[in-house]
Design an enzyme around this catalytic site. Structure first.
Site, PDB file in Angstrom:
ATOM      1  N   CYS A   1       0.865  -1.187   0.000  1.00 54.12           N
ATOM      2  CA  CYS A   1       0.000   0.000   0.000  1.00 54.12           C
ATOM      3  C   CYS A   1       0.894   1.227   0.000  1.00 54.12           C
ATOM      4  CB  CYS A   1      -0.932   0.013   1.211  1.00 54.12           C
ATOM      5  SG  CYS A   1      -1.907   1.538   1.322  1.00 54.12           S
TER       6      CYS A   1
ATOM      7  N   CYS B   1      -5.095   6.028  -3.921  1.00 55.54           N
ATOM      8  CA  CYS B   1      -4.430   4.720  -3.880  1.00 55.54           C
ATOM      9  C   CYS B   1      -3.053   4.889  -4.497  1.00 55.54           C
ATOM     10  CB  CYS B   1      -5.244   3.678  -4.646  1.00 55.54           C
ATOM     11  SG  CYS B   1      -4.438   2.055  -4.773  1.00 55.54           S
ATOM     12  N   GLY B   2      -2.011   4.766  -3.682  1.00 54.19           N
ATOM     13  CA  GLY B   2      -0.654   4.979  -4.159  1.00 54.19           C
ATOM     14  C   GLY B   2      -0.211   3.960  -5.189  1.00 54.19           C
TER      15      GLY B   2
END
Length: 276
Positions: free
Chosen positions: A75, A219-220
């Site tokens: 994440c 969302c990386g």
């Protein structure tokens, strides 16, 4: 057992971060779901654990749990929050950290302007590494969805992603197509779904339906996936600003075999404790 936690967010993607060094614990899936519940628990997209390093050259272990209780590999937004957390907690005084995730080792850099840059690793396109059920690797694939053929790119950023190019993210069918693609049988471990609008070679807009969490403000790994798929298709340059509903991330990728670098903010929201 009472556990101290810190609530953090990166571009609206929110996390409960727990120091599992000073208070060792092993969370069950039901405990994670309760912590993540926005009515009954603390509320978050993911629960992050700081765990002991398993190798001499590693500073910390980094475990990630989705709101549905499942443990995942990576994440990016959480990694930035992780870096700020260990510094704020006095667990390290380093500006460059190496941490172990379920998908490998990543490097975190705390910048002087407060931004955090993360080495997200080398993207993997081989279908068995994503994993994605297909005969051979290609730059794009066609999937049947709602009786029509949809063109996607597929990549692993430590976790599986598919990316669709859309004319406008504001009208993209995220709520409908997101869950259909997330659980598509061609993705045996399910998949994160990115809906990408190319604004210019250095700029894209993105919405992401995350595996196990639904649509989130940011969302990386999804931003990295969209940037590398776009560059591979010739739509984007190697330096891209990605605008998500929660804010902007900077993504840099020089091409195949090179790491993807992501820069963005990480903020502390509040601290507390919870009885588990």
């Amino acid at each position: 057992m009472r556990i101290a936690f810190t609530k953090m967010q990166g571009l609206g993607n929110d996390f409960v971060v727990i120091d599992a060094l000073s208070q060792p614990l092993s969370l069950t899936a039901s405990q994670v779901r309760w912590i993540a519940n926005r009515r009954l628990g603390i509320g978050c997209d993911q629960v992050l654990l700081v765990t002991p390093a398993s190798l001499p050259a590693i500073d910390f272990g980094y475990r990630i749990f989705n709101a549905d209780g499942g443990e995942v590999e990576q994440c990016g937004n959480g990694a930035r929050c992780f870096a700020r957390f260990v510094r704020e907690q006095g667990l390290t005084d380093k500006n460059v950290l190496r941490v172990q995730t379920a998908s490998g080792i990543i490097e975190l850099q705390l910048e002087t302007d407060g931004q955090i840059t993360v080495d997200m690793g080398v993207p993997r396109f081989a279908p068995h590494q994503i994993p994605f059920k297909v005969d051979q690797e290609a730059d794009y694939y066609s999937l049947e969805l709602d009786g029509q053929q949809v063109e996607i790119g597929a990549v692993s950023m430590g976790n599986p992603h598919c990316v669709l190019r859309v004319p406008a993210v504001d009208t993209a069918p995220v709520a409908h197509w997101g869950p259909l693609l997330e659980s598509h049988p061609r993705f045996p471990q399910r998949v994160n779904v990115g809906f990408a609008q190319i604004v210019s070679p250095g700029h894209l807009r993105l919405r992401v339906y995350e595996r196990g969490a639904g649509e989130t403000p940011a969302c990386g790994t999804g931003a990295c996936a969209a940037a590398v798929i776009g560059k591979r298709r010739g739509w984007l340059s190697g330096q891209v600003n990605v605008d998500l509903p929660g804010g902007r991330l900077g993504i840099h990728w020089e091409g195949d075999g090179k790491s993807v670098w992501m820069s963005g903010p990480a903020e502390i929201v509040f601290k507390g404790s919870i009885e588990l």
